[in-house]
Motif scaffolding. Structure first.
Motif, PDB file in Angstrom:
ATOM      1  N   LEU A   1       0.825  -1.213   0.000  1.00 45.67           N
ATOM      2  CA  LEU A   1       0.000   0.000   0.000  1.00 45.67           C
ATOM      3  C   LEU A   1       0.858   1.261   0.000  1.00 45.67           C
ATOM      4  N   ASP A   2       2.077   1.158   0.515  1.00 50.86           N
ATOM      5  CA  ASP A   2       2.967   2.314   0.481  1.00 50.86           C
ATOM      6  C   ASP A   2       3.422   2.657  -0.931  1.00 50.86           C
ATOM      7  N   THR A   3       3.229   1.759  -1.875  1.00 50.48           N
ATOM      8  CA  THR A   3       3.725   1.990  -3.238  1.00 50.48           C
ATOM      9  C   THR A   3       2.612   2.298  -4.222  1.00 50.48           C
ATOM     10  N   VAL A   4       1.369   2.311  -3.762  1.00 47.58           N
ATOM     11  CA  VAL A   4       0.260   2.627  -4.668  1.00 47.58           C
ATOM     12  C   VAL A   4      -0.585   3.757  -4.081  1.00 47.58           C
ATOM     13  N   LEU A   5      -1.277   4.443  -4.990  1.00 50.15           N
ATOM     14  CA  LEU A   5      -2.179   5.503  -4.546  1.00 50.15           C
ATOM     15  C   LEU A   5      -3.297   4.895  -3.697  1.00 50.15           C
ATOM     16  N   ASP A   6      -3.654   5.573  -2.625  1.00 48.90           N
ATOM     17  CA  ASP A   6      -4.758   5.163  -1.753  1.00 48.90           C
ATOM     18  C   ASP A   6      -5.968   4.766  -2.626  1.00 48.90           C
ATOM     19  N   PRO A   7      -6.412   3.518  -2.518  1.00 48.19           N
ATOM     20  CA  PRO A   7      -7.530   3.059  -3.361  1.00 48.19           C
ATOM     21  C   PRO A   7      -8.790   3.916  -3.216  1.00 48.19           C
ATOM     22  N   ALA A   8      -8.988   4.497  -2.027  1.00 49.45           N
ATOM     23  CA  ALA A   8     -10.176   5.342  -1.823  1.00 49.45           C
ATOM     24  C   ALA A   8     -10.082   6.619  -2.671  1.00 49.45           C
ATOM     25  N   VAL A   9      -8.848   7.086  -2.910  1.00 45.51           N
ATOM     26  CA  VAL A   9      -8.653   8.244  -3.798  1.00 45.51           C
ATOM     27  C   VAL A   9      -8.701   7.780  -5.255  1.00 45.51           C
ATOM     28  N   ALA A  10      -8.031   6.686  -5.535  1.00 40.63           N
ATOM     29  CA  ALA A  10      -7.952   6.196  -6.924  1.00 40.63           C
ATOM     30  C   ALA A  10      -9.337   5.969  -7.516  1.00 40.63           C
ATOM     31  N   GLU A  11     -10.253   5.476  -6.699  1.00 37.48           N
ATOM     32  CA  GLU A  11     -11.583   5.175  -7.253  1.00 37.48           C
ATOM     33  C   GLU A  11     -12.391   6.434  -7.541  1.00 37.48           C
ATOM     34  N   ARG A  12     -11.955   7.566  -6.989  1.00 35.65           N
ATOM     35  CA  ARG A  12     -12.666   8.826  -7.266  1.00 35.65           C
ATOM     36  C   ARG A  12     -12.141   9.528  -8.517  1.00 35.65           C
ATOM     37  N   LEU A  13     -11.004   9.087  -9.049  1.00 34.87           N
ATOM     38  CA  LEU A  13     -10.403   9.765 -10.202  1.00 34.87           C
ATOM     39  C   LEU A  13     -11.152   9.426 -11.490  1.00 34.87           C
ATOM     40  N   LYS A  14     -11.426  10.458 -12.272  1.00 36.10           N
ATOM     41  CA  LYS A  14     -11.998  10.242 -13.606  1.00 36.10           C
ATOM     42  C   LYS A  14     -10.922  10.637 -14.613  1.00 36.10           C
TER      43      LYS A  14
ATOM     44  N   ALA B   1      -6.802  19.212  -3.317  1.00 34.62           N
ATOM     45  CA  ALA B   1      -8.226  18.885  -3.332  1.00 34.62           C
ATOM     46  C   ALA B   1      -8.596  18.308  -4.693  1.00 34.62           C
ATOM     47  N   LEU B   2      -9.562  17.400  -4.672  1.00 35.81           N
ATOM     48  CA  LEU B   2     -10.058  16.780  -5.906  1.00 35.81           C
ATOM     49  C   LEU B   2     -11.455  17.311  -6.162  1.00 35.81           C
ATOM     50  N   ASP B   3     -11.744  17.680  -7.416  1.00 34.81           N
ATOM     51  CA  ASP B   3     -13.034  18.332  -7.668  1.00 34.81           C
ATOM     52  C   ASP B   3     -14.195  17.339  -7.665  1.00 34.81           C
ATOM     53  N   CYS B   4     -15.400  17.897  -7.802  1.00 36.99           N
ATOM     54  CA  CYS B   4     -16.641  17.136  -7.637  1.00 36.99           C
ATOM     55  C   CYS B   4     -16.738  15.946  -8.573  1.00 36.99           C
ATOM     56  N   ASP B   5     -16.228  16.063  -9.782  1.00 41.95           N
ATOM     57  CA  ASP B   5     -16.354  14.940 -10.707  1.00 41.95           C
ATOM     58  C   ASP B   5     -15.045  14.183 -10.938  1.00 41.95           C
ATOM     59  N   GLY B   6     -14.019  14.512 -10.142  1.00 42.69           N
ATOM     60  CA  GLY B   6     -12.838  13.661 -10.100  1.00 42.69           C
ATOM     61  C   GLY B   6     -11.852  13.809 -11.244  1.00 42.69           C
ATOM     62  N   ASP B   7     -12.007  14.850 -12.079  1.00 45.21           N
ATOM     63  CA  ASP B   7     -11.074  14.967 -13.204  1.00 45.21           C
ATOM     64  C   ASP B   7     -10.107  16.144 -13.081  1.00 45.21           C
ATOM     65  N   ALA B   8     -10.120  16.825 -11.942  1.00 41.85           N
ATOM     66  CA  ALA B   8      -9.197  17.943 -11.759  1.00 41.85           C
ATOM     67  C   ALA B   8      -8.788  18.064 -10.294  1.00 41.85           C
ATOM     68  N   LEU B   9      -7.510  18.366 -10.096  1.00 39.79           N
ATOM     69  CA  LEU B   9      -6.951  18.587  -8.774  1.00 39.79           C
ATOM     70  C   LEU B   9      -6.611  20.057  -8.608  1.00 39.79           C
TER      71      LEU B   9
ATOM     72  N   SER C   1     -18.737  14.344 -20.693  1.00 41.04           N
ATOM     73  CA  SER C   1     -19.664  13.261 -20.339  1.00 41.04           C
ATOM     74  C   SER C   1     -20.902  13.267 -21.240  1.00 41.04           C
ATOM     75  N   ARG C   2     -21.393  14.460 -21.568  1.00 37.61           N
ATOM     76  CA  ARG C   2     -22.609  14.530 -22.392  1.00 37.61           C
ATOM     77  C   ARG C   2     -22.302  14.712 -23.871  1.00 37.61           C
ATOM     78  N   GLN C   3     -21.029  15.012 -24.185  1.00 39.76           N
ATOM     79  CA  GLN C   3     -20.607  15.224 -25.578  1.00 39.76           C
ATOM     80  C   GLN C   3     -21.446  16.316 -26.249  1.00 39.76           C
TER      81      GLN C   3
ATOM     82  N   PHE D   1     -14.110  22.505  -5.613  1.00 43.00           N
ATOM     83  CA  PHE D   1     -13.077  21.908  -4.761  1.00 43.00           C
ATOM     84  C   PHE D   1     -13.412  22.026  -3.272  1.00 43.00           C
ATOM     85  N   ASP D   2     -14.405  22.813  -2.925  1.00 41.64           N
ATOM     86  CA  ASP D   2     -14.731  23.069  -1.512  1.00 41.64           C
ATOM     87  C   ASP D   2     -15.064  21.779  -0.772  1.00 41.64           C
TER      88      ASP D   2
END
Lengths: 133, 133
Positions: A16-29, A95-103, B74-76, B122-123
């Motif tokens: 787990l020290d070598t991979v991104l936290d799965p709870a964060v990874a699953e939020r990434l789009k 911070a990760l945004d609402c839809d997971g595609d921007a930090l 997402s909606r194209q 991001f909030d």
């Protein structure tokens, strides 16, 4: 199996020290290239300094080392900001945004953020635009 | 050929009104989907409100109408911020970064920027991070 792998919980911790936290990874789009956008902002002045790109590993390094690491789309390699230029970015928050595609990465920037020498990558690069009221 | 197309310079102007300025278009470094990232910042507080995506046409509309328009991955389809929610983004300025793959759009945001109702996208979405000195 030697003694260092005999304890399953220790082995799991090491992995787990070598991979991104799965709870964060699953939020990434991620986009088609496996990347999300990383907007970098100076923590005190709130200037937007630059935009870079991160895959899971670049984000893991950014979250765990106190320094910002990107994936270079042009060079197809990781780069830790400041290793060549000295213009280090110290992490203040991420911070990760609402839809997971921007930090949004809040940093303390040492020196110029832009490789061209300008303070930000947007300085002096305005486009002509019709403005609202 | 009718009278409206008889004057070549008028025809050219009409065409140019429907496409992104070629001098801007040639500076864009688009991803595999033809998009660049658009970072949206509140002009006075300098809060980063959200990140959207623009193709050439979304950028043309943003530069020429005073309102921010995106391409929805997402909606194209194109979406002009505020048409559904009322949460309009009035353009104050637009800059293109040094390598042409990110825009910084300074706006006056009406209401919440995020479709979830938070002020920015991001909030309240901080990730655990090791911070620098």
């Amino acid at each position: 199996m030697d003694s260092t792998t005999a304890d399953p919980s220790r082995t799991l911790d090491a992995v787990l020290d070598t991979v991104l936290d799965p709870a964060v990874a699953e939020r990434l789009k991620r986009d088609a290239a496996g990347l999300v956008a990383a907007v970098v902002q100076q923590h005190d002045t709130r200037e937007v300094l630059m935009v870079g790109w991160m895959d899971d590993e670049a984000l893991r390094r950014t979250l765990t080392t106190g320094r910002v690491t990107y994936w270079s789309r042009s060079r197809q390699e990781y780069w830790r900001k400041g290793d060549t230029s000295g213009h280090v970015q110290w992490v203040k928050s991420v911070a990760l945004d609402c839809d997971g595609d921007a930090l949004l990465v809040s940093v303390d920037q040492v020196g110029a953020a832009c490789h061209t020498g300008t303070h930000t990558c947007f300085d002096g690069r305005d486009l002509a635009a019709v403005t609202g009221p």
